[in-house]
Design a protein around this motif. Structure first.
Motif, PDB file in Angstrom:
ATOM      1  N   ILE A 414       0.816  -1.372  -0.076  1.00  0.00           N
ATOM      2  CA  ILE A 414      -0.221   0.049  -0.016  1.00  0.00           C
ATOM      3  C   ILE A 414       0.961   1.245   0.065  1.00  0.00           C
ATOM      4  CG2 ILE A 414      -1.837  -1.282   1.107  1.00  0.00           C
ATOM      5  CD1 ILE A 414      -1.351   0.356   3.750  1.00  0.00           C
ATOM      6  N   TYR A 415       0.204   2.381  -0.452  1.00  0.00           N
ATOM      7  CA  TYR A 415       1.016   3.825  -0.482  1.00  0.00           C
ATOM      8  C   TYR A 415       2.023   3.875   0.665  1.00  0.00           C
ATOM      9  CZ  TYR A 415       1.759   8.463  -1.913  1.00  0.00           C
ATOM     10  OH  TYR A 415       2.127   9.768  -1.969  1.00  0.00           O
ATOM     11  N   ASN A 416       2.843   4.299   0.183  1.00  0.00           N
ATOM     12  CA  ASN A 416       4.081   4.886   1.297  1.00  0.00           C
ATOM     13  C   ASN A 416       4.180   4.064   2.487  1.00  0.00           C
ATOM     14  OD1 ASN A 416       5.895   6.585   2.581  1.00  0.00           O
ATOM     15  ND2 ASN A 416       4.460   8.216   2.742  1.00  0.00           N
ATOM     16  N   SER A 417       4.432   2.676   2.102  1.00  0.00           N
ATOM     17  CA  SER A 417       4.683   1.972   3.286  1.00  0.00           C
ATOM     18  C   SER A 417       6.020   2.115   3.993  1.00  0.00           C
ATOM     19  CB  SER A 417       4.574   0.524   2.864  1.00  0.00           C
ATOM     20  OG  SER A 417       3.282   0.019   2.581  1.00  0.00           O
ATOM     21  N   TRP A 418       6.296   2.011   5.034  1.00  0.00           N
ATOM     22  CA  TRP A 418       7.360   2.188   5.805  1.00  0.00           C
ATOM     23  C   TRP A 418       8.274   0.928   6.004  1.00  0.00           C
ATOM     24  CZ3 TRP A 418       5.543   5.822  10.240  1.00  0.00           C
ATOM     25  CH2 TRP A 418       5.550   6.970   9.543  1.00  0.00           C
ATOM     26  N   TRP A 419       9.700   1.070   6.116  1.00  0.00           N
ATOM     27  CA  TRP A 419      10.641   0.158   6.447  1.00  0.00           C
ATOM     28  C   TRP A 419      10.100  -0.423   8.097  1.00  0.00           C
ATOM     29  CZ3 TRP A 419      14.480  -1.938   3.157  1.00  0.00           C
ATOM     30  CH2 TRP A 419      14.655  -1.104   2.259  1.00  0.00           C
ATOM     31  N   GLN A 420       9.944   0.617   8.955  1.00  0.00           N
ATOM     32  CA  GLN A 420       9.725   0.164  10.288  1.00  0.00           C
ATOM     33  C   GLN A 420       8.249   0.769  10.488  1.00  0.00           C
ATOM     34  OE1 GLN A 420      12.703   1.562   9.647  1.00  0.00           O
ATOM     35  NE2 GLN A 420      14.444   0.004  10.502  1.00  0.00           N
ATOM     36  N   PRO A 421       7.142  -0.004  10.132  1.00  0.00           N
ATOM     37  CA  PRO A 421       5.832   0.499  10.522  1.00  0.00           C
ATOM     38  C   PRO A 421       5.947   0.648  12.148  1.00  0.00           C
ATOM     39  CG  PRO A 421       5.764  -1.720   9.768  1.00  0.00           C
ATOM     40  CD  PRO A 421       7.215  -1.241   9.381  1.00  0.00           C
ATOM     41  N   LEU A 422       4.978   1.416  12.498  1.00  0.00           N
ATOM     42  CA  LEU A 422       4.794   1.511  14.019  1.00  0.00           C
ATOM     43  C   LEU A 422       3.579   1.277  14.504  1.00  0.00           C
ATOM     44  CD1 LEU A 422       5.650   2.475  16.971  1.00  0.00           C
ATOM     45  CD2 LEU A 422       5.094   4.750  16.227  1.00  0.00           C
ATOM     46  N   TYR A 423       3.199   0.184  15.342  1.00  0.00           N
ATOM     47  CA  TYR A 423       1.852  -0.092  15.765  1.00  0.00           C
ATOM     48  C   TYR A 423       2.059  -0.629  17.302  1.00  0.00           C
ATOM     49  CZ  TYR A 423       2.761  -4.189  13.058  1.00  0.00           C
ATOM     50  OH  TYR A 423       3.208  -5.406  12.331  1.00  0.00           O
ATOM     51  N   TYR A 424       1.216  -0.371  18.124  1.00  0.00           N
ATOM     52  CA  TYR A 424       1.333  -0.831  19.388  1.00  0.00           C
ATOM     53  C   TYR A 424       0.052  -1.140  20.275  1.00  0.00           C
ATOM     54  CZ  TYR A 424       1.358   4.239  20.246  1.00  0.00           C
ATOM     55  OH  TYR A 424       0.841   5.591  20.361  1.00  0.00           O
ATOM     56  N   SER A 425       0.096  -2.082  21.141  1.00  0.00           N
ATOM     57  CA  SER A 425      -0.859  -2.310  21.937  1.00  0.00           C
ATOM     58  C   SER A 425      -0.562  -1.869  23.529  1.00  0.00           C
ATOM     59  CB  SER A 425      -1.277  -3.773  21.955  1.00  0.00           C
ATOM     60  OG  SER A 425      -2.177  -4.344  22.804  1.00  0.00           O
ATOM     61  N   PRO A 426      -1.530  -1.539  24.099  1.00  0.00           N
ATOM     62  CA  PRO A 426      -1.554  -1.083  25.731  1.00  0.00           C
ATOM     63  C   PRO A 426      -1.508  -2.451  26.627  1.00  0.00           C
ATOM     64  CG  PRO A 426      -3.621  -0.788  24.766  1.00  0.00           C
ATOM     65  CD  PRO A 426      -3.152  -0.933  23.703  1.00  0.00           C
ATOM     66  N   THR A 427      -1.958  -3.650  25.967  1.00  0.00           N
ATOM     67  CA  THR A 427      -1.934  -5.020  26.449  1.00  0.00           C
ATOM     68  C   THR A 427      -1.033  -5.894  25.782  1.00  0.00           C
ATOM     69  OG1 THR A 427      -4.008  -5.512  25.609  1.00  0.00           O
ATOM     70  CG2 THR A 427      -4.293  -4.417  27.638  1.00  0.00           C
TER      71      THR A 427
END
Length: 492
Positions: A414-427
């Motif tokens: 998908i457009y402008n995907s990153w080398w290090q995508p960032l996503y995170y969970s509080p649990t």
């Protein structure tokens, strides 16, 4: 956005039966014939520098189930509200809901920690005393004009109409209800299939307002017509609608399945500006100057989603087209989720040897003493609340396959995907390593900087020296593996 903004996120180092209902809306309304239970089905700153090319991953067959693109538009159910009430307020109604149970739940919802009731006179009740289970709730609701009864019958079964009468006041519609002329009352009752002579006076006004405002949604009209003792599902829906009316339910722009979700995303992004917060920024800019952190994010707590932690992931990026395609990707994979857009400004050191930075409305710089700059870039976080933990767990594989860059020539992504995508969970989430966040808060605004766990305490101590009167906090959370690798100096 420039290619240097990854540093901005990290801290270091890089109806009714026979008789008429009351004419006044009393919570202690006469108990009626029990009704069967209504059955409902529950249904940070990162543009990443280029890295050494690696092998393009293959798609996982598990990501393309036969009916992956089949999404049914979601409607909040009794189970959804029950889940929220338990997660946020520790409220879990019993199968047989008593008056006291409902009062305690309503009091927990409407009670504001900043509201002062010191000047309010403590009410007296004929059948409650201090120390009784429902006493504090009855006091809270009485002092706020929600409950007028002096006899509570806390251990008695709760009727549907008694619940509606108190809920319409708790939801903030009391004054509106009393503006209703008889013509509007009759029209609202007719909409729900209730005869005009079945409810009288203020009780009729309140019931009409509850119908018109949606506090009593259409799915509960048959329950109103039948009347009787309330069931747990109906009580949870009334509590959920009360939360919504008070602005205390989920704070979101929509769902991935909404037909207008893309326009909502674009609208949210267009109206978001760089966050100034000058007093707070002065403190954290000093942390940049002193190399305490290499970057930070500025955010506004008024955009907090109020989602359920165990179902929530936060995803950061700077390009709105990427967000739109990400929503489309989730839809194509059969994932429906609540969506909240959170504006974010990322700040980081821009080295003078990179050349003179070019400013735009979404990218500003301030030169500092050593000739370097502090850059401020417009970004965003999107928070997702998934329908279940299985969908939350699937997110990682979907991103790894379709939105994680592994080479300069890699397609399709998908457009402008990153080398290090960032996503995170509080649990805790399987396969996600743990890192730390340090936050400094002034008013509605807060700055945050992510780090490895062993760096966090030094950063928090440094912030306390810079701003001893500010609120400094920290916590651990679970992040995707590529970003964790980046914090460790690895390429992926």
């Amino acid at each position: 956005m420039t290619r240097f903004t990854l540093a901005a996120l990290v801290a270091a180092p890089a109806v009714l039966g026979g008789g008429l209902l009351p004419t006044t809306s009393t919570f202690a309304a006469v108990a009626q014939t029990p009704v069967k239970a209504t059955t409902t089905k529950a249904p940070v700153s990162t543009t990443v520098p280029a890295k050494t090319p690696t092998a393009t991953p293959t798609k996982s067959p598990a990501l393309t189930p036969a009916k992956a693109n089949s999404i049914t538009a979601h409607q909040e159910t009794a189970a959804d509200y029950a889940q929220f009430l338990q997660a946020k307020y520790n409220i879990q109604l019993p199968a047989q809901v008593k008056r006291g149970d409902f009062l305690r739940a309503l009091a927990a919802i409407v009670k504001s920690p900043t509201a002062s009731t010191e000047a309010a006179q403590t009410p007296t009740f004929t059948d409650l005393k201090s120390g009784d289970a429902a006493y504090d709730a009855a006091v809270t609701l009485s002092q706020q004009g929600i409950l007028s009864d002096k006899t509570i019958h806390a251990n008695d079964a709760l009727t549907v109409y008694a619940a509606v009468f108190v809920a319409v006041k708790a939801a903030g519609f009391k004054e509106l209800a009393y503006t209703y002329p008889q013509s509007k009352v009759d029209a609202a009752l007719a909409k729900a299939g209730i005869a005009a002579n079945r409810v009288q006076g203020q009780a009729a006004q309140e019931l009409a307002a509850a119908i018109d405002t949606g506090l009593v949604p259409e799915q509960l009209y048959p329950v109103l017509r039948k009347s009787g003792t309330i069931d747990r599902n109906t009580a949870n829906i009334l509590l959920g609608q009360t939360l919504t009316s008070l602005g205390k339910y989920k704070n979101e722009i929509g769902r991935t399945s909404d037909s207008d979700i893309y326009e909502k995303l674009y609208s949210a992004y267009r109206t978001a500006d760089l966050i100034e917060a000058p007093e707070l920024r002065t403190i954290v800019d000093e942390a940049l100057r002193s190399n305490l952190v290499t970057g930070y994010n500025l955010k506004d707590s008024r955009y907090n989603s109020n989602f359920i932690d165990s179902l929530t992931l936060t995803y950061g990026h700077d390009d709105i087209k990427h967000a739109v395609q990400l929503i489309g990707l989730l839809r194509s994979e059969g994932i429906d989720a609540d969506v909240q857009f959170q504006p974010k400004t990322s700040a980081f050191i821009y080295l003078k040897e990179w050349g003179t930075p070019k400013e735009t409305p979404d990218y500003k710089v301030t030169q500092i003493e050593n000739g370097n700059y502090i850059a401020y870039a417009k970004e965003y976080d999107i928070q997702f609340e998934f329908n279940n933990t299985k969908d939350k767990q699937r997110f990682n594989n979907i991103i790894s396959t379709y939105a994680k860059k592994n080479s300069d020539t890699q397609t399709p992504l998908i457009y402008n995907s990153w080398w290090q995508p960032l996503y995170y969970s509080p649990t805790e989430l399987s396969g996600y390593p743990v890192i730390s966040n340090t936050k400094i808060t002034l008013g509605n605004y807060y700055a945050q900087s992510f780090s490895l766990k062993d760096k966090a305490q030094a950063i928090r101590d440094g912030f306390r020296k810079l701003a001893p009167d500010a609120t400094i906090s920290g916590y651990d959370f679970w992040v995707d593996q590529p970003f964790f690798n980046y914090l460790n100096g690895e390429s992926e």
